[in-house]
Design an enzyme around this catalytic site. Structure first.
Site, PDB file in Angstrom:
ATOM      1  N   GLU A   1     -55.348   6.397  96.521  1.00 43.81           N
ATOM      2  CA  GLU A   1     -56.067   5.153  96.793  1.00 43.81           C
ATOM      3  C   GLU A   1     -56.218   4.419  95.475  1.00 43.81           C
ATOM      4  OE1 GLU A   1     -58.697   6.032 100.825  1.00 43.81           O
ATOM      5  OE2 GLU A   1     -59.737   5.566  98.955  1.00 43.81           O
TER       6      GLU A   1
ATOM      7  N   ASP B   1     -69.972  -0.806  95.738  1.00 44.80           N
ATOM      8  CA  ASP B   1     -69.773   0.253  94.762  1.00 44.80           C
ATOM      9  C   ASP B   1     -70.974   0.467  93.870  1.00 44.80           C
ATOM     10  OD1 ASP B   1     -66.968   1.264  95.043  1.00 44.80           O
ATOM     11  OD2 ASP B   1     -66.557  -0.882  94.913  1.00 44.80           O
TER      12      ASP B   1
END
Ligand SMILES: Cc1ncc(COP(=O)(O)O)c(C=O)c1O
Lengths: 267, 406
Positions: free
Chosen positions: A49, A60
């Site tokens: 990824e 995040d």
């Protein structure tokens, strides 16, 4: 069969689980990324990824926020990330690469242009954190047209109805977010994950990857017993941050973490 | 770009998934989607009930002090020499700005959902203060996220929030301003979604926020419509409001959208000048993209990274704008213009000196544009300007610009 489906099917036939590292492209410098990708594959990664840096990574935690900031110092754009995938592909036409990021850089490039370039570069799947399936009909159709998989998140808070909708829009695999929170937050509870993964399996035959909160060999091994794939991000990115001033050491040392997890998962 | 638009139909937007034409929508991470859907359902159910309306109206009347007056600024009008300028006095609300209309509404929703904790993002600190205020009144825990650059600019409001019992968390990421505070509040919400209600302070964010913030703020336009008719015998010829995320502006504009003859002007922050690129005017000089849960006009670079913005006023220093404004622009229903820092400061001083009303620096952008516009109109025409907040919080900034330490 797509490269992702192929990879996950082979692993299944061997009775093994997928190990899926996440790194932010261009972190801490653009030159590091492709070498690191190859090293991760050598150390046992099945799918990579690759994070596309974004100025406002809302989903995040601080670890990946800082990775985005480091990558953006060098101006790593979406088109640069696609170049990295091309370069990786010139030596590895087996390992699936999934782009993970936010919608706006894709919007800026334009769906058409992005799809064409991504397919040409050898991208296999796209996960856009801030694009839920109901807003992503056109996006998914375009991905399909270009033979790329649409990967969506399922959260602990997703209702059964939403899980169904998400699975219907997904291909390749679905990504179960193991904790309520941002990337890099609290450690996961394997029993709770097990229960949810079982619920997801009632709905879909797609492989289920689990990410968020996997920190070490033990948690990787534990999750691999209940899911089809183990997704690891913040621990790797943390290591990259530690080594930001000696980038030559990054591929080896980061890949060593993956190697340990691979052994623990296969044991 | 749509060709011929039925203005009345614009008032039926957004659709049930939060779209204003191609704008708006719900671009949130999956962890929040259920909470957003629950909020949307609850809101649709509650908003039109007489009980909710009664509670909301009661609080606006007795706690906020509504209706806020419409004031005919005769000396300002005379100095400008053109259209009559009327000020909608949101600065006289409890806590000193329009922001409280929205926090009262959202706090009622939080109460109905049984959430013991609220969070908010703030730029100028006015929304943070308004959130801390309703939290104090309802006995809720309150955490306010604020960029560290804004904490410096708006020290007075930071201390106000603390006195009210809120925790103010400094956000040091990115540009250290409003957009980063919003990111951080979203991160908190993802983590604490079970017990936390996120009070978004402007008409942006994922659906249903742009809609519910507009509905709560529309009290401004409904009152202004009535007051203007009472005072002048007709509707105004033009409306002017500043646009950060767009909540005070949409609150004034919305009830007039179907009134074709009423011209609408949204005033963005021109910073050092649109031509310098250092501004916060996405509708004047941006392009569509996706940020903070909705599709709208954004300030961004060619590769879709969000650009750093600049404005002398913290409350306008934001690279996006509410999606309804994006659609009103494309439909040609509203005009969006920019006022530079200098022009806004000039308006701040002018209004203070000749009307004895000290406007917030955000609102000063609207005043500055109204002065320009009025000069091009005739004395038998009327302009309603939204004076969205009072300027006490900005005295430090202005003093600093004047080279005076206080
Ligand atoms: C007095 C005042 N006016 C305007 C704004 C801008 O916000 P909005 O565009 O949502 O009205 C702010 C924001 O802090 C404010 O404090």
């Amino acid at each position: 069969m797509s490269r992702i489906q192929n990879c996950l099917q082979q692993l299944k036939d061997q009775g093994r689980k997928a190990l899926i590292p996440y790194i932010t492209a261009g972190d801490p410098q653009p030159g590091v990324t492709v070498a690191l990708m190859h090293e991760l594959v050598k150390s046992g990664a099945d799918i990579i990824e690759l994070g596309v840096p974004f100025s406002d990574p809302m989903a995040d935690g601080p670890v990946i926020q800082l990775a985005c900031e480091r990558a953006l110092i060098y101006g790593t754009r979406l088109v640069d990330v696609l170049d990295m995938v091309s370069e990786f592909r010139s030596q590895d036409d087996q390992t699936p690469v999934v782009l993970m990021g936010y919608l706006n850089p894709v919007e800026a490039l334009g769906y058409e242009r992005f799809m064409t370039l991504a397919q040409k570069a050898g991208v296999d799947g796209v996960l856009t954190v801030d694009l839920p399936p109901e807003e992503g009909l056109e996006f998914c159709a375009e991905l399909k047209k270009h033979n790329m998989d649409a990967i969506f998140l399922i959260a602990p808070t997703s209702s059964d109805q939403r899980m169904k909708q998400i699975c219907e829009s997904s291909s390749g695999y679905v990504y179960y977010v193991s904790v309520k929170g941002v990337t890099g937050s609290a450690a996961l509870d394997v029993d709770a994950v097990d229960e949810r993964v079982k619920a997801i399996r009632q709905i879909t035959d797609l492989p289920v990857g689990v990410g968020f909160g996997i920190r070490d060999n033990e948690s990787a091994a534990a999750v691999s017993r209940v899911a089809d794939g183990v997704i690891v991000g913040s621990v790797l990115v943390n290591k990259i941050a530690e080594l930001a001033d000696s980038p030559a050491e990054i591929p080896q040392q980061v890949a060593a973490i993956i190697k340990g997890m691979r052994q623990a998962m296969d044991a | 770009m749509p060709t011929k638009v039925d203005y009345k139909a614009l008032m039926d937007l957004p659709d049930e998934r939060g779209h204003f034409g191609p704008y708006g929508g719900c671009f949130a991470s999956e962890t929040l989607m259920s909470a957003l859907q629950d909020l949307s359902e609850l809101y649709e159910k509650l908003w039109r009930t007489p009980e909710f309306q009664r509670e909301f109206d009661y609080d606006l009347a007795h706690y906020v002090g509504r209706p806020s007056p419409l004031y005919h600024a005769e000396r300002l009008t005379k100095q400008v020499g053109g259209a009559q300028i009327y000020l909608k006095r949101e600065d006289l609300n409890h806590t000193g700005a329009h922001k409280v209309n929205n926090t009262i509404g959202q706090a009622l929703l939080a109460k109905h959902m049984g959430k013991p904790r609220i969070i908010a993002e703030t730029g100028a600190g006015q929304h943070g203060v308004a959130s801390a205020t309703v939290a104090a009144r309802l006995g809720l825990e309150c955490v306010v996220y604020m960029g560290s650059e804004d904490i410096r600019r708006q020290a007075l409001n930071v201390y106000r929030m603390k006195l009210l019992g809120a925790e103010v968390v400094a956000v040091d990421s990115g540009t250290k301003t409003l957009k980063d505070a919003l990111n951080e509040a979203m991160r908190d919400w993802v983590t604490n979604v079970d017990n936390t209600f996120y009070i978004i302070g402007t008409a942006a964010g994922p659906h249903p926020y742009p809609k519910l913030v507009r509905d709560f703020q529309s009290i401004i336009g409904r009152e202004a419509r009535e007051q203007c008719q009472e005072m002048t015998g007709r509707l105004p010829d033009a409306l002017v409001a500043c646009v950060g995320g767009g909540s005070n502006a949409i609150g004034l504009f919305y009830p007039f959208i179907a009134d074709e003859k009423v011209e609408i002007y949204g005033v963005e922050a021109g910073g050092y000048g649109i031509e310098t690129g250092q501004h916060a005017a996405p509708l004047c000089d941006g392009r569509p993209g996706v940020l903070h849960g909705n599709r709208t006009y954004l300030m961004e670079d060619d590769s879709g990274q969000i650009a750093a913005t600049h404005s002398v006023s913290a409350g306008l220093d934001y690279p996006g704008v509410g999606p309804e404004h994006a659609w009103l622009k494309d439909c040609g229903r509203a005009n969006y213009v920019a006022i530079n820092d200098d022009e806004a400061l000039n308006a701040f001083r002018t209004l203070t000196r000749i009307e004895g009303i000290m406007p917030a620096l955000e609102s000063s952008h609207a005043i500055a544009y109204a002065m320009k516009l009025a000069a091009t109109m005739s004395p038998d025409q009327n302009i309603v300007v939204n004076l969205s907040g009072r300027g006490d919080k900005d005295i430090h900034t202005v003093a600093e610009i004047d080279g005076i330490g206080i």
